[in-house]
Design a protein around this motif. Sequence first.
Motif, mmCIF file in Angstrom:
data_model
loop_
_atom_site.group_PDB
_atom_site.id
_atom_site.type_symbol
_atom_site.label_atom_id
_atom_site.label_comp_id
_atom_site.label_asym_id
_atom_site.label_seq_id
_atom_site.Cartn_x
_atom_site.Cartn_y
_atom_site.Cartn_z
ATOM 1 N N GLU B 10 44.551 26.273 34.468
ATOM 2 C CA GLU B 10 43.289 26.733 33.862
ATOM 3 C C GLU B 10 43.289 26.460 32.357
ATOM 4 O O GLU B 10 42.312 25.978 31.797
ATOM 5 C CB GLU B 10 43.108 28.233 34.144
ATOM 6 C CG GLU B 10 41.881 28.860 33.517
ATOM 7 C CD GLU B 10 40.567 28.259 34.038
ATOM 8 O OE1 GLU B 10 40.550 27.744 35.190
ATOM 9 O OE2 GLU B 10 39.573 28.289 33.285
ATOM 10 N N ALA B 11 44.451 26.782 31.755
ATOM 11 C CA ALA B 11 44.519 26.638 30.304
ATOM 12 C C ALA B 11 44.543 25.179 29.867
ATOM 13 O O ALA B 11 44.023 24.826 28.803
ATOM 14 C CB ALA B 11 45.761 27.348 29.770
ATOM 15 N N THR C 104 41.759 33.407 35.038
ATOM 16 C CA THR C 104 40.616 32.686 34.503
ATOM 17 C C THR C 104 40.147 33.241 33.175
ATOM 18 O O THR C 104 39.152 32.793 32.626
ATOM 19 C CB THR C 104 39.434 32.751 35.493
ATOM 20 O OG1 THR C 104 39.194 34.124 35.808
ATOM 21 C CG2 THR C 104 39.745 31.968 36.751
ATOM 22 N N SER C 109 43.918 31.883 28.746
ATOM 23 C CA SER C 109 44.048 30.421 28.593
ATOM 24 C C SER C 109 44.425 30.050 27.161
ATOM 25 O O SER C 109 45.280 29.185 26.923
ATOM 26 C CB SER C 109 42.727 29.740 28.981
ATOM 27 O OG SER C 109 42.527 29.866 30.365
ATOM 28 N N ARG C 113 47.765 28.194 26.061
ATOM 29 C CA ARG C 113 47.755 26.935 25.294
ATOM 30 C C ARG C 113 48.622 27.058 24.050
ATOM 31 O O ARG C 113 49.319 26.147 23.669
ATOM 32 C CB ARG C 113 46.311 26.559 24.931
ATOM 33 C CG ARG C 113 45.531 25.931 26.073
ATOM 34 C CD ARG C 113 44.317 25.176 25.568
ATOM 35 N NE ARG C 113 43.290 26.076 25.047
ATOM 36 C CZ ARG C 113 42.312 26.616 25.795
ATOM 37 N NH1 ARG C 113 42.225 26.356 27.090
ATOM 38 N NH2 ARG C 113 41.412 27.393 25.236
#
Lengths: 180, 112, 174
Positions: B10-11, C104, C109, C113
């Motif tokens: 997702e990331a 989600t 996220s 990252r």
Amino acid sequence: MRIAIVVLAATLGTAWAQDIKMPPAFDKLAAKAEESVDVTLDSGMLQLGGKFLSDKDADEAKAKKLIGGLKGIYVRSFEFAKEGEYSAADVDALRSQLQPPVWSRVVGVTSKKGGEITEVYFKTSNGAQIGGLVVIDAEPKELTVVSISGAISPEDLADLGGQFGIPKVELPKSKGKEAK
Amino acid sequence: MSRLDDALREALRREEPPEGFAGRVMARIEARKERAGAWDGLMAAWRGPRLRWAGALAGAVLLIGTAAYQETQRAEGEQAKRQVMLALRITGAKLDLARARIQRVGYGLGDR
Amino acid sequence: MAAAAKAVTIGRAGFEEIVRERQSMVFSIAYHFLHDRAAAEEQAQEVFLQLYKSLGELESPEHLTRWLRRVTSNRCIDVCRRRKLMPRIGLDEVPEPSIPARATDPLLSRAIRRMVASLPEKWRALIVLKYQEEMETEEIARTLGMPAGTVKSQLSRALDFLREKASRVLGEIS
């Protein structure tokens, strides 16, 4: 005795091998002289000079032939303004190197009246050629030494005088005959 | 499949670059082509006459160097020749003088 | 076929089409590596400029994709090494979520990252190629020029590292 022979042989061998050395005092004479000439031509310079001697010019052609077997030509000439600028010791320093059996004095002319000394020495050689030549000309106001190292044929030597623009003086064929 | 796997997928989903990306890439390509053209022109100009000049210059330097060397050799040779002739003249003169003095005193060199 | 000749054959429009088709892949690899959109765009542009010059060497669309992934990864690894970007973003900077994370979740996220961007370069390349490009171990090995076994073991270590850090910062995520 054996040692003495060995030393003598070594000395003679060294003397035979050596060229004549111009005495160091000659350098001081150059400073006193009104005019001086110093020509030092070793074998390399003789070879180089020989390449530039023409075969078409008679004098140059003879010079080329003559220097072919030479190892060196050394000339020191001094012309002084007055007498007594050089001493007998200066000449003796050279003369002492010209000892038998390596060297033979073939000409020795001394004029007590004029104070002139002319000496010619030949270096003995095994063959028909002369192994070297030294000319000493000592005058009241002039001293010239020529040393030629290497093989010179008697014919070339006989030709040397009177060549190169200097009128040849005929040698008398027999004793007592004077040249004009 | 773990939660971490899902989270990473997702990331790390693909993203579109900022608007106009392709245009900027094409603009840079065009700019480089122009620069390359100018550079090629410059290099062609450099290669042509400059190389010819460099060749000519190298040839000239070689000729001058050779001529200078030959001139030096010639000068040294001429000097050596003059010295040889001078030395032989002096030697000849002194031998003549010796002969003359021998004659004067009444005997010859050949008799010694 | 020479690069220039092939570029001429493809034409400006053809090459621009290639850029448009692959820009998200190239840009995303760079972005997930560098965690900086401007730096990512700069590197992505450089990759396409390099592609323009190397077009003659590429035989097929698949070859083109592999080439872009490899060149982008290697370029980003080099950039990271040069800029020493790795320590720039530490896990301490990752904000603590106030509620349990969901897969989600945009916050999750972003945190993931950042964590990926804090990994050593080689681990970062493995993670990006596996999860962004969904490449198999063998493919990653070919792309990065590493033995498959090394890819597998290094990937496992990278995931363990991420799992540990994520659970510490974000709560249990496994």
